[in-house]
Design an enzyme around this catalytic site. Structure first.
Site, mmCIF file in Angstrom:
data_model
loop_
_atom_site.group_PDB
_atom_site.id
_atom_site.type_symbol
_atom_site.label_atom_id
_atom_site.label_comp_id
_atom_site.label_asym_id
_atom_site.label_seq_id
_atom_site.Cartn_x
_atom_site.Cartn_y
_atom_site.Cartn_z
ATOM 1 N N HIS A 10 0.816 -1.212 0.000
ATOM 2 C CA HIS A 10 0.000 0.000 0.000
ATOM 3 C C HIS A 10 0.852 1.265 0.000
ATOM 4 C CE1 HIS A 10 -3.624 -2.281 0.660
ATOM 5 N NE2 HIS A 10 -3.110 -2.840 1.733
ATOM 6 N N HIS A 29 5.394 6.759 6.857
ATOM 7 C CA HIS A 29 5.105 6.237 5.512
ATOM 8 C C HIS A 29 4.575 7.379 4.654
ATOM 9 C CE1 HIS A 29 1.305 5.950 7.775
ATOM 10 N NE2 HIS A 29 0.804 6.408 6.650
ATOM 11 N N HIS A 65 2.137 8.963 1.161
ATOM 12 C CA HIS A 65 0.973 8.896 0.272
ATOM 13 C C HIS A 65 1.187 9.826 -0.915
ATOM 14 C CE1 HIS A 65 -1.622 6.917 3.331
ATOM 15 N NE2 HIS A 65 -0.902 7.626 4.187
ATOM 16 N N HIS A 98 3.388 10.589 6.862
ATOM 17 C CA HIS A 98 2.704 10.426 8.147
ATOM 18 C C HIS A 98 3.647 9.771 9.150
ATOM 19 C CE1 HIS A 98 -1.460 10.420 6.009
ATOM 20 N NE2 HIS A 98 -1.041 11.634 6.307
ATOM 21 N N THR A 133 -6.241 6.622 8.002
ATOM 22 C CA THR A 133 -6.757 6.852 6.645
ATOM 23 C C THR A 133 -6.769 5.566 5.831
ATOM 24 O OG1 THR A 133 -4.588 7.445 5.738
ATOM 25 C CG2 THR A 133 -5.928 9.241 6.659
ATOM 26 N N THR A 134 -6.505 4.449 6.498
ATOM 27 C CA THR A 134 -6.622 3.127 5.870
ATOM 28 C C THR A 134 -7.470 2.250 6.793
ATOM 29 O OG1 THR A 134 -4.590 2.397 6.983
ATOM 30 C CG2 THR A 134 -4.361 3.251 4.742
HETATM 31 ZN ZN ZN Z 1 -0.853 7.478 6.180
#
Ligand code: ZN
Length: 246
Positions: free
Chosen positions: A87, A112, A114, A131, A197-198
């Site tokens: 992801h 991580h 995005h 994040h 957010t996941t």
């Molecule tokens: Zn994130």
């Protein structure tokens, strides 16, 4: 209805880190960015994705100016373990780094990325977002968000992209890096109460998103997009929440 929902959500937040830990262990992914509207339907534990009223990300707009102080960071340079988890590219931290806010100490677990940025500021999304996830012993999270733009290179991000696995797997940095190098120089930020957010979208996150973006090399953004062309959740409704800014 509201009471039922609240009771249900109370049950969901019991162990947000269990899910995070499962992901870190490489548990197989059953969700994708192609159908974020269906995340709540994939399994009962992710119902907050569909019915939660404090979901993330959001458009940071109409913020209320307040006396809010940033978390005190105590991070250490280290050779983070770099993981492609299917992801995103994630840097797992060794124990010892922390962020302290209002007397509560949160441990740095991982950071991580995005693309595009998940949060928007006054309606505008940026190229990427980092994040930095910190967990309190009681289960709630403090996440620092940093919007990222192309420009002057950032050595820490370049070091990560240099070794980032092209497929699911792990890699080791060539040398320790200081994650603080990924933070913007100015420490103005937005704060609000939101969620992962996941999936499972647990509503346990004290979000602190820097107002200024950090600059990274365009080549490194291109390298990240080659692995993950789009890994950002759509903007969520603010509902009854208040966004603060300093
Ligand atoms: Zn994130």
């Amino acid at each position: 209805m509201a009471f039922t929902r609240r009771s249900f959500l109370a049950g969901l937040i019991g162990c947000p880190l269990c899910a995070a830990a499962a992901r870190a262990e490489g548990a197989h992914a059953h969700w994708s960015y192609e159908d974020p509207q269906d995340w709540g339907a994939h399994d009962a534990a992710a119902q907050a994705c569909a019915i939660g009223a404090e979901q993330s990300p959001i458009d940071l707009t109409g913020a209320v100016k307040a006396e809010v102080h940033g978390p005190k960071l105590a991070w250490k340079p280290q050779a983070f373990e770099i993981v492609n988890n299917g992801h995103t590219i994630q840097a797992n931290a060794a124990p010892g780094g922390s962020a302290t806010l209002d007397g509560r100490k949160y441990e740095l677990k991982q950071f991580h990325f995005h693309t595009p940025s998940e949060h928007a500021i006054n309606g505008e999304r940026r190229a990427m977002e980092a994040h930095f996830v910190h967990a309190h012993a009681e289960g709630d999270l403090l996440v620092l968000g940093v919007l990222m733009i192309g420009g002057a290179p950032n050595k820490a991000f370049s070091a990560i992209m240099d070794v980032a696995p092209k497929e699911e797997g792990k890699a080791t940095l060539r040398a320790p890096i200081d994650a603080a190098a990924l933070l913007p120089k100015t420490r103005k930020f937005y704060r609000y109460q939101g969620s992962l957010t996941t999936p499972p979208c647990s509503e346990v996150v004290n979000w602190n998103v820097f107002a200024a973006p950090a600059s990274v090399a365009d080549d490194d953004i291109t390298a990240f997009k080659a692995l993950f062309p789009m890994n950002a959740r759509p903007l969520q409704a603010l509902h009854r929440r208040v966004v603060l800014r300093n």
